[in-house]
Enzyme design. Structure first.
Site, PDB file in Angstrom:
ATOM      1  N   HIS A 372       0.541  70.679  31.141  1.00  0.00           N
ATOM      2  CA  HIS A 372       0.439  69.317  30.611  1.00  0.00           C
ATOM      3  C   HIS A 372      -0.981  68.757  30.489  1.00  0.00           C
ATOM      4  O   HIS A 372      -1.193  67.733  29.849  1.00  0.00           O
ATOM      5  CB  HIS A 372       1.271  68.377  31.487  1.00  0.00           C
ATOM      6  CG  HIS A 372       2.075  67.383  30.710  1.00  0.00           C
ATOM      7  ND1 HIS A 372       1.613  66.785  29.552  1.00  0.00           N
ATOM      8  CD2 HIS A 372       3.304  66.861  30.914  1.00  0.00           C
ATOM      9  CE1 HIS A 372       2.536  65.945  29.103  1.00  0.00           C
ATOM     10  NE2 HIS A 372       3.574  65.984  29.912  1.00  0.00           N
ATOM     11  N   TYR A 486       9.289  54.399  34.977  1.00  0.00           N
ATOM     12  CA  TYR A 486       8.224  54.851  34.073  1.00  0.00           C
ATOM     13  C   TYR A 486       8.857  55.443  32.821  1.00  0.00           C
ATOM     14  O   TYR A 486       9.721  56.313  32.908  1.00  0.00           O
ATOM     15  CB  TYR A 486       7.407  55.916  34.803  1.00  0.00           C
ATOM     16  CG  TYR A 486       6.201  56.465  34.086  1.00  0.00           C
ATOM     17  CD1 TYR A 486       4.919  56.152  34.519  1.00  0.00           C
ATOM     18  CD2 TYR A 486       6.328  57.326  33.000  1.00  0.00           C
ATOM     19  CE1 TYR A 486       3.798  56.681  33.887  1.00  0.00           C
ATOM     20  CE2 TYR A 486       5.217  57.849  32.360  1.00  0.00           C
ATOM     21  CZ  TYR A 486       3.951  57.534  32.812  1.00  0.00           C
ATOM     22  OH  TYR A 486       2.841  58.050  32.175  1.00  0.00           O
ATOM     23  N   SER A 488       7.268  56.973  29.210  1.00  0.00           N
ATOM     24  CA  SER A 488       6.010  57.269  28.538  1.00  0.00           C
ATOM     25  C   SER A 488       6.118  57.013  27.043  1.00  0.00           C
ATOM     26  O   SER A 488       7.151  57.262  26.442  1.00  0.00           O
ATOM     27  CB  SER A 488       5.642  58.735  28.786  1.00  0.00           C
ATOM     28  OG  SER A 488       4.452  59.042  28.143  1.00  0.00           O
ATOM     29  N   THR A 499      -1.159  58.579  26.310  1.00  0.00           N
ATOM     30  CA  THR A 499       0.122  57.882  26.448  1.00  0.00           C
ATOM     31  C   THR A 499      -0.128  56.518  27.067  1.00  0.00           C
ATOM     32  O   THR A 499      -1.175  56.263  27.646  1.00  0.00           O
ATOM     33  CB  THR A 499       1.090  58.647  27.383  1.00  0.00           C
ATOM     34  OG1 THR A 499       0.463  58.811  28.652  1.00  0.00           O
ATOM     35  CG2 THR A 499       1.480  59.989  26.808  1.00  0.00           C
TER      36      THR A 499
END
Length: 658
Positions: A372, A486, A488, A499
């Site tokens: 990532h 959360y 994104s 993001t």
């Protein structure tokens, strides 16, 4: 704060024709070397993309307090309010001014890009579960093409075709079309290609089209995250022409591009993969791939030992390979087995540091597992969609195709590593840690079949808002709390955007959840519908703000990063337990929908959290949830199912069943 898959539902490719009666086989020579021949150069819009805005400090403080409201009691909220005021008028004001000045001097990038890379690359936790997600492909619509060798060959050739198309500048630029009838046309493309790239974004904007940042794409191929003490590095070698294949913990390489940069004949690639699949060697006693699942500092030290032990050239072949193809020796039993396999596997047959691993199981089930740090899924999802479309519509080989009569024992190199006793001990320790961690992870999934996007849009509700509301209600039903959540959102509409966070837990979702879960009999169906509409409207506002770079999370993150870089004492705002709590994301959520994706998944970002991958389809809602031993994913999904049933009942004018 760890962002997961790209969330917003940008259109990626024309709809797929899934039932085509026959398929042309690609010759992979000349024009067939490429997926497409865009008349607009791939990077045509990149220079003129707008810059990611830095929100006003007062707006950030207001948004932060709004997100804190449902999570705090009155006295906690008052304390946080005072800290926000002090920050806004004191050290925060000073840091904000420095951030603006720094941003002015770095117009080639965004204010978040550097700090965000640092956040990922300095993290010392294992990339497995903590960062790397997966996306699984739908099966090839023609069942006989799901044979492992056939599918692995076709996906590999399509992936290399994508690489060539991208590097030749022939890949269609990534554009979000609000009015495709005007902007997604040959006439517009013929016109815009002549507009200088320094102005091209404005030309697209005039017809309601929004080009997206493509700066991450160059890290898609030939790239690896290299473990280093304190901070990892991203390595890319675009000259390398070989593919890395893992099977049963063994490493193989062979060229997929020839010396002139042409794709090797698909029948040769098929022959080489067949040769690898026929290797009867047992799994190595010390499978090296486990090391990529280690703590980054531990792995960095062991990697140095590998290099000093005479393995530098072999490691270079692993790091520089176009990508890693993982051939697994077993079929998928069900969706849960698929998720475990693609998210982490058994640790022997993935190189978790590669920009992506393309995994193909014995039954042809395939997925992309990706690292990532280098990107947020924008490039991965585009790659994923194009490869699915190309491999299913114009496959390089058919099930009856014969492999080339070539000597694969010459073309395929099996890599071997010299392992000292210290390295063997390192592999053993990594395996023990890996196995122990995986035992604590649970994954479960549901498919809610009563309706989806079409029904919710008829009711004038945001499908994403309803899914998020279901998660808020479910957690309240299961644990009696509202917690930090959360979601994104891509900011790829801006140059080097990454993001932003949508904070789905709000005073509106809290009120609505409590009405549905704790006191449904006290509210009329009309009142419940009204509360859902309020949630949907507010969620829509948060989503729009986040996509436009007007959230609060990245701004506060950048100010904190700047304070540390300048040696400033950590401001009190960041020491507030409320700040710690809102960044301890118990519900970490991510959605994407694409005709190519069967499901995606990731692990929780905190030990007592849930990792929620979901998709709202036209007539159903899918949800794939992970948890560690402190939480119960199955029970949470039962609660999600019940909450969706209740909301659909209310929307249909029925009373809620208690």
């Amino acid at each position: 704060m760890m962002p997961r898959l790209l969330l917003r539902d940008w259109p990626r490719c024309p709809s797929l024709v899934l039932g085509a009666p026959s398929r042309p086989l690609s010759a992979v020579s000349g024009p067939a070397e490429y997926l497409q021949h865009s008349i607009v150069p791939t990077m045509h819009y990149q220079d003129s993309l707008p810059r990611l805005p830095i929100p006003k400090l007062e707006d950030t403080m207001k948004r932060y307090l709004s997100a804190q409201k449902p999570l705090l009691n009155d006295s906690q909220f008052r304390k946080t309010e005072v800290l926000c005021k002090d920050f806004e008028n004191g050290i925060g004001k000073e840091l904000h001014a420095h951030l603006l000045a720094q941003d002015k001097q770095n117009k080639h990038t965004s204010y978040i890009s550097g700090p965000w890379f640092d956040m990922y690359l300095t993290a010392r936790d294992s990339v497995v579960l903590n960062f790397n997600p997966f996306m699984a492909f739908n099966p090839d619509p023609k069942s006989e093409y799901n044979d492992q060798l056939t599918r692995a060959t076709n996906l590999t050739v399509s992936a290399v075709r994508f690489l060539k198309t991208l590097r030749a500048g022939l890949l269609e630029p990534e554009v979000f079309h609000l009015n495709p009838a005007r902007s997604d046309t040959d006439a517009f493309k013929r016109l815009i290609r002549f507009v200088p790239s320094s102005l091209s974004w404005y030309g697209a904007y005039l017809v309601n089209a929004y080009p997206l940042d493509m700066s991450q794409y160059f890290r898609l191929f030939n790239s690896t995250r290299i473990p280093k003490p304190s901070r990892d590095e991203l390595f890319t070698d675009t000259k390398a022409r070989h593919l890395l294949v893992l099977r049963k913990g063994h490493f193989y390489v062979f060229d997929v591009l020839d010396q002139d940069g042409n794709i090797v004949n698909p029948s040769e690639i098929q022959a080489h993969l067949k040769y690898i699949l026929s290797d009867s060697s047992p799994v190595p006693e010390f499978p090296l791939a486990y090391l990529t699942s280690e703590n980054r500092d531990v792995w960095a030290e062991l990697r140095q030992k590998l290099i000093h032990g005479g393995n530098e050239e072999t490691l270079r072949k692993v790091d520089s390979a176009v990508f890693c193809l993982c051939l697994d020796d077993f079929p998928m039993k069900d969706l849960v087995h698929l998720s475990h396999t693609m998210l982490h596997g058994d640790g022997t047959n993935r190189w978790f540091d590669k920009s992506f691993n393309l995994i193909v199981a014995k039954d042809g089930t395939a997925a992309v597992h990706f690292e990532h740090a280098w990107g947020d899924g924008v490039a991965v999802l585009r790659f994923f969609n194009e490869v699915f479309r190309d491999s299913t519509q114009t496959p390089a080989i058919a099930p009856q195709s014969q492999p080339a009569a070539t000597d694969s024992s010459v073309s395929v190199q099996k890599l071997s590593f010299k392992l000292s006793s210290a390295l063997k001990a390192g592999v053993t320790a990594a395996k023990e840690k890996f196995d122990a961690t995986m035992k604590t992870l649970t994954i479960d999934a549901i498919q809610f079949q009563r309706g989806g996007k079409e029904f919710l849009k008829k009711k004038k509700l945001s499908p994403d808002a309803v899914a998020q509301l279901a998660f808020q209600m479910a957690f309240l039903r299961q644990y009696g709390q509202t917690v930090a959540t959360y979601e994104s959102c891509s900011t790829a509409a801006f140059k080097h955007g990454r993001t932003e966070t949508i904070r789905p837990a709000s005073i509106f979702t809290k009120r609505c959840s409590e009405a549905f879960v704790r006191e449904p009999s006290k509210h009329s169906v009309g009142e419940l519908q009204h509360m859902m509409a309020e949630c949907s409207k507010y969620h829509g506002q948060l989503t729009k703000e986040a996509a436009m770079g007007q959230g609060f999370d990245r701004h506060l993150f950048a100010l904190r990063y700047l304070a540390a870089a300048r040696g400033v004492t950590l401001p009190e705002l960041y020491q507030d337990p409320a700040y710690q709590r809102i960044n301890h994301n118990i519900l970490s959520t991510s959605t994407l929908s694409s005709p190519a994706v069967s499901l995606g998944g990731f692990a929780p970002v905190v030990p007592d959290g849930f990792g929620i991958a979901y998709a709202v389809h036209d007539d159903w809602i899918g949800c794939n949830v992970s948890s560690y031993s402190g939480r119960n994913a199955r029970e949470f999904l039962h609660c999600v199912q019940k909450c969706l049933e209740d909301m659909f009942d209310a929307l249909e004018g029925k009373a809620i069943k208690t």
